[in-house]
Scaffold this motif. Structure first.
Motif, PDB file in Angstrom:
ATOM      1  N   ALA A 135       0.833  -1.206   0.000  1.00 17.89           N
ATOM      2  CA  ALA A 135       0.000   0.000   0.000  1.00 17.89           C
ATOM      3  C   ALA A 135       0.864   1.251   0.000  1.00 17.89           C
ATOM      4  N   TYR A 136       1.933   1.232   0.746  1.00 21.36           N
ATOM      5  CA  TYR A 136       2.827   2.388   0.795  1.00 21.36           C
ATOM      6  C   TYR A 136       3.458   2.624  -0.578  1.00 21.36           C
ATOM      7  N   SER A 137       3.885   1.555  -1.229  1.00 22.04           N
ATOM      8  CA  SER A 137       4.558   1.714  -2.521  1.00 22.04           C
ATOM      9  C   SER A 137       3.604   2.165  -3.627  1.00 22.04           C
ATOM     10  N   LEU A 138       2.324   1.941  -3.469  1.00 26.22           N
ATOM     11  CA  LEU A 138       1.345   2.342  -4.484  1.00 26.22           C
ATOM     12  C   LEU A 138       0.740   3.716  -4.232  1.00 26.22           C
ATOM     13  N   SER A 139       1.159   4.391  -3.171  1.00 28.08           N
ATOM     14  CA  SER A 139       0.565   5.684  -2.821  1.00 28.08           C
ATOM     15  C   SER A 139       1.205   6.821  -3.613  1.00 28.08           C
ATOM     16  N   GLU A 140       0.571   7.969  -3.552  1.00 29.08           N
ATOM     17  CA  GLU A 140       1.029   9.160  -4.273  1.00 29.08           C
ATOM     18  C   GLU A 140       2.068   9.959  -3.488  1.00 29.08           C
ATOM     19  N   SER A 141       1.987   9.937  -2.147  1.00 30.39           N
ATOM     20  CA  SER A 141       2.913  10.710  -1.315  1.00 30.39           C
ATOM     21  C   SER A 141       3.249   9.909  -0.068  1.00 30.39           C
ATOM     22  N   ASP A 142       4.245  10.403   0.675  1.00 33.81           N
ATOM     23  CA  ASP A 142       4.642   9.713   1.900  1.00 33.81           C
ATOM     24  C   ASP A 142       3.541   9.749   2.958  1.00 33.81           C
ATOM     25  N   ALA A 143       2.865  10.880   3.100  1.00 29.20           N
ATOM     26  CA  ALA A 143       1.784  10.994   4.096  1.00 29.20           C
ATOM     27  C   ALA A 143       0.626  10.062   3.752  1.00 29.20           C
ATOM     28  N   GLU A 144       0.261  10.044   2.485  1.00 28.69           N
ATOM     29  CA  GLU A 144      -0.812   9.148   2.049  1.00 28.69           C
ATOM     30  C   GLU A 144      -0.380   7.683   2.199  1.00 28.69           C
TER      31      GLU A 144
ATOM     32  N   SER B  90      10.956   7.261  -4.571  1.00 23.08           N
ATOM     33  CA  SER B  90      11.814   7.635  -5.694  1.00 23.08           C
ATOM     34  C   SER B  90      12.408   6.350  -6.262  1.00 23.08           C
ATOM     35  N   GLY B  91      12.739   6.382  -7.528  1.00 24.50           N
ATOM     36  CA  GLY B  91      13.232   5.196  -8.204  1.00 24.50           C
ATOM     37  C   GLY B  91      14.451   4.594  -7.523  1.00 24.50           C
ATOM     38  N   GLY B  92      14.447   3.288  -7.340  1.00 22.56           N
ATOM     39  CA  GLY B  92      15.565   2.574  -6.740  1.00 22.56           C
ATOM     40  C   GLY B  92      15.529   2.477  -5.233  1.00 22.56           C
ATOM     41  N   SER B  93      14.566   3.096  -4.568  1.00 18.71           N
ATOM     42  CA  SER B  93      14.507   3.004  -3.105  1.00 18.71           C
ATOM     43  C   SER B  93      13.841   1.694  -2.680  1.00 18.71           C
ATOM     44  N   VAL B  94      14.083   1.328  -1.446  1.00 13.90           N
ATOM     45  CA  VAL B  94      13.489   0.116  -0.880  1.00 13.90           C
ATOM     46  C   VAL B  94      12.696   0.517   0.358  1.00 13.90           C
TER      47      VAL B  94
END
Length: 155
Positions: A64-73, A109-113
């Protein structure tokens, strides 16, 4: 000889007096052994249910976190799906959820885990609070990492 006959008679009458005690002993021993075994099985089921809920919560929260639009969301969605995973297993508690990202807390951001850690405590069943105030519990945790894709659409 008389003494031997008397002893034999006493032994014979004692054997007759003990009729039916084997059934009583079997029932008592069965109860004494069965109750702890049933408790151990119930405890194992409860801990396994908690482990399933924790693993499912970590996996779902990461996705769910990876599919969100922002960090807060992402944080809000991760907490919501973790609670839902616990409710699916019948656990009505809010799990302790930690989200960390590599590199340098830049999650989307691209490449983050994205790494999600879910902690909870599973209370042992059938123990009243009278036994010391705090119910005995077992700590359960799960970790799930989601790589955020390097090739993302530019918005």
């Amino acid at each position: 000889m008389n003494v031997v006959r008397r002893l034999r008679r006493r032994l014979a009458t004692r054997r007759l007096d003990e009729g039916g005690t084997a059934m009583i002993e079997l029932v008592w021993l069965g109860l004494l052994l069965l109750v702890p075994v049933v408790y151990i099985v119930l405890t194992a089921f409860e801990v396994q249910r908690g482990a399933f809920a924790t693993a499912a919560a970590a996996r779902a929260a990461g996705r769910a976190y990876s599919l969100s639009e922002s960090d807060a969301e992402g944080r809000a969605q991760a907490e919501a799906v973790a609670r839902r995973a616990f409710l699916d297993q019948g656990l009505e508690r809010t799990p302790d959820l930690r989200v960390s990202c590599a590199p340098a807390d830049v999650c989307l951001s691209g490449g983050s885990v994205i790494t999600v850690v879910v902690d909870t405590r599973i209370d042992l069943p059938l123990l009243p609070d009278v036994l010391g105030g705090n119910r005995p519990s077992i700590a359960v945790d799960a970790t799930h990492s989601v790589p955020y894709g390097q090739y993302q659409e530019v918005r």
